[in-house]
Design an enzyme around this catalytic site. Structure first.
Site, PDB file in Angstrom:
ATOM      1  N   ASN A 155     -18.608 -27.612  23.774  1.00 16.93           N
ATOM      2  CA  ASN A 155     -18.141 -26.235  23.917  1.00 16.93           C
ATOM      3  C   ASN A 155     -16.757 -26.011  23.324  1.00 16.93           C
ATOM      4  OD1 ASN A 155     -17.341 -27.910  26.196  1.00 16.93           O
ATOM      5  ND2 ASN A 155     -16.425 -26.081  27.059  1.00 16.93           N
ATOM      6  N   SER A 203     -27.900 -21.054  29.373  1.00 16.07           N
ATOM      7  CA  SER A 203     -27.085 -20.010  29.997  1.00 16.07           C
ATOM      8  C   SER A 203     -27.315 -18.696  29.290  1.00 16.07           C
ATOM      9  CB  SER A 203     -25.603 -20.395  29.928  1.00 16.07           C
ATOM     10  OG  SER A 203     -24.788 -19.339  30.401  1.00 16.07           O
ATOM     11  N   HIS A 205     -25.372 -15.796  29.299  1.00 16.53           N
ATOM     12  CA  HIS A 205     -24.262 -15.044  28.701  1.00 16.53           C
ATOM     13  C   HIS A 205     -23.717 -15.681  27.434  1.00 16.53           C
ATOM     14  CE1 HIS A 205     -20.598 -17.346  30.111  1.00 16.53           C
ATOM     15  NE2 HIS A 205     -21.497 -17.841  30.931  1.00 16.53           N
ATOM     16  N   THR A 242     -34.664 -14.559  46.374  1.00 14.19           N
ATOM     17  CA  THR A 242     -35.204 -13.470  45.570  1.00 14.19           C
ATOM     18  C   THR A 242     -34.592 -13.500  44.175  1.00 14.19           C
ATOM     19  OG1 THR A 242     -35.519 -12.096  47.528  1.00 14.19           O
ATOM     20  CG2 THR A 242     -35.458 -10.968  45.396  1.00 14.19           C
ATOM     21  N   CYS A 329     -13.785 -22.431  31.140  1.00 17.81           N
ATOM     22  CA  CYS A 329     -14.543 -22.693  32.378  1.00 17.81           C
ATOM     23  C   CYS A 329     -13.672 -23.282  33.479  1.00 17.81           C
ATOM     24  CB  CYS A 329     -15.713 -23.622  32.070  1.00 17.81           C
ATOM     25  SG  CYS A 329     -16.885 -22.915  30.891  1.00 17.81           S
TER      26      CYS A 329
END
Length: 386
Positions: A155, A203, A205, A242, A329
């Site tokens: 990353n 992921s 996004h 949910t 992050c």
């Protein structure tokens, strides 16, 4: 603060795609997908469609996709000593990770620290394959199987790991391979059907989908980890609760758009190369980390000698350019990069990451050039005064 800004931080989060936004808005009024009435079945179809789109991104099977709240949850689910095959329990007795991995792998998930072995990388950021083979050769299978987790693309540096070779090594040792494909998905081709990995982590996004949605994709569903979240049986009981319907359908739409745009990666590479040409021109003594290894087409990670990364990042921000000083992050914290340390740059002042995307334009690159020119001029002034 500049009125016009350039967003050059796609590795932190890609801008939300219009297709994802539209899909999410349409899903906000949908019913609970676990309900058996017509409205519930309609909501379930939305999830099924998204599952197919996410699976297609890695050429996997829709029924092997498990949706989560993000990549960190997906990784934490997979990084556990406790697995099941049918009704039988299987134990992973040790986890092997890469020193340059994202923290969600490096921290070991649900493994205790004393059962995590870290494998080093070379100066180019590529994992030491000989060290990996040696570690797996010494693994005691009497206690359980080895579990190997590694990032497909870093990353920070964008360095791409030789996953095909790593998969061969892990299989020869009788282990299981988990690949963090968060940065790689949609930027390089991934084929789960060809033995790429046993499990991949994704992921939303990073693809231009919403935050708060992720998944892991299994090559087969014969063996699965003990659930991290138990609940009412959603996701085939692999992840209770949910479903985040808007997030999932937005994720699916982004995956579909990203897969269709894989053929535009050459244009993205051209923008990244323009950025690197500007950097080398204005800062001739720049160091670009991982440049000798295969890298993502959109990423450059560089250090300006004598200038702290956080100082330069602030200057870029004030000049209207959004980029990162390493990973985004760590709750906004700027500190020494563990990736650079793993690559042998422990005394570095840090580095800046530029990550571009399909929407990056010439005006963005020009704003970056102007900002860097100002930083380089101030640096030259300080050196002259000294």
């Amino acid at each position: 603060m500049a009125a016009i800004r350039a967003y050059l931080d796609y590795n932190a989060s890609a801008p939300l795609l219009s297709a994802a936004r539209e899909a999410m808005v349409a899903a906000f009024d949908a019913a609970n997908p676990s309900s058996v009435h017509a409205e519930g079945r309609a909501a379930r179809r939305l999830i099924d469609n998204a599952r197919r789109d996410v699976a297609a991104l890695v050429n996997g099977k829709a029924e092997h996709v498990v949706f989560t709240s993000g990549a960190t949850e997906a990784a934490s689910t997979l990084l556990t000593p406790d697995w099941q095959m049918g009704r039988g329990a299987i134990r992973m007795s040790r986890l092997y990770v890469c020193e340059a991995d994202h923290p969600c792998l490096l921290n070991g998930g649900r493994f205790p620290a004393d059962l995590v072995t870290r494998i080093g990388v070379g100066a180019d950021g590529i994992v030491n394959l000989e060290a990996l083979m040696a570690a797996l050769a010494g693994h005691d299978k009497a206690d359980g199987l080895p579990l190997v987790a590694i990032h497909a693309a870093n990353n920070e540096t964008g360095v791409i790991q030789p996953i095909d070779r790593i998969a061969e090594i892990v299989r020869a040792a009788g282990g299981i391979l988990v690949v963090d494909a968060v940065q790689a998905a949609g930027r390089v081709s991934i084929d789960m059907s060809a033995g790429y990995a046993d499990y991949v982590v994704l992921s939303s996004h990073k693809l231009g989908g919403p935050k708060g949605a992720g998944a892991f994709v299994a090559a087969a569903d014969l063996m699965m980890p003990r659930p991290l979240i138990n609940g009412g049986g959603q996701e085939k009981s692999h992840r209770g609760g949910t479903e985040n319907l808007p997030g999932i359908v937005g994720f699916g739409a982004a995956a579909r758009e990203t897969l269709a745009g894989l053929n535009t990666i050459g244009a993205v590479r051209q923008r990244r190369d323009e950025v690197e040409t500007i950097i080398k021109t204005l800062v001739p003594d720049v160091e670009i980390f991982g440049a000798s290894a295969p890298r993502l087409a959109n990423t450059t990670f560089f250090a300006i000698p004598g200038v702290k990364a956080e100082t330069a990042q602030i200057a870029f921000d004030l000049a209207g350019v959004a980029l990162s000083a390493g990973s985004a992050c760590s709750s906004g914290k700027v500190g020494p990069s563990h990736v650079l340390k793993a690559m042998g740059h422990g005394d570095s002042l840090g580095a800046l990451r530029v990550s571009v995307g399909a929407e990056t334009g010439a005006e963005d690159i020009e704003l970056f050039r102007a900002a860097l020119a100002g930083i380089a001029a101030r640096r030259a002034g300080r050196e002259k005064a000294a």
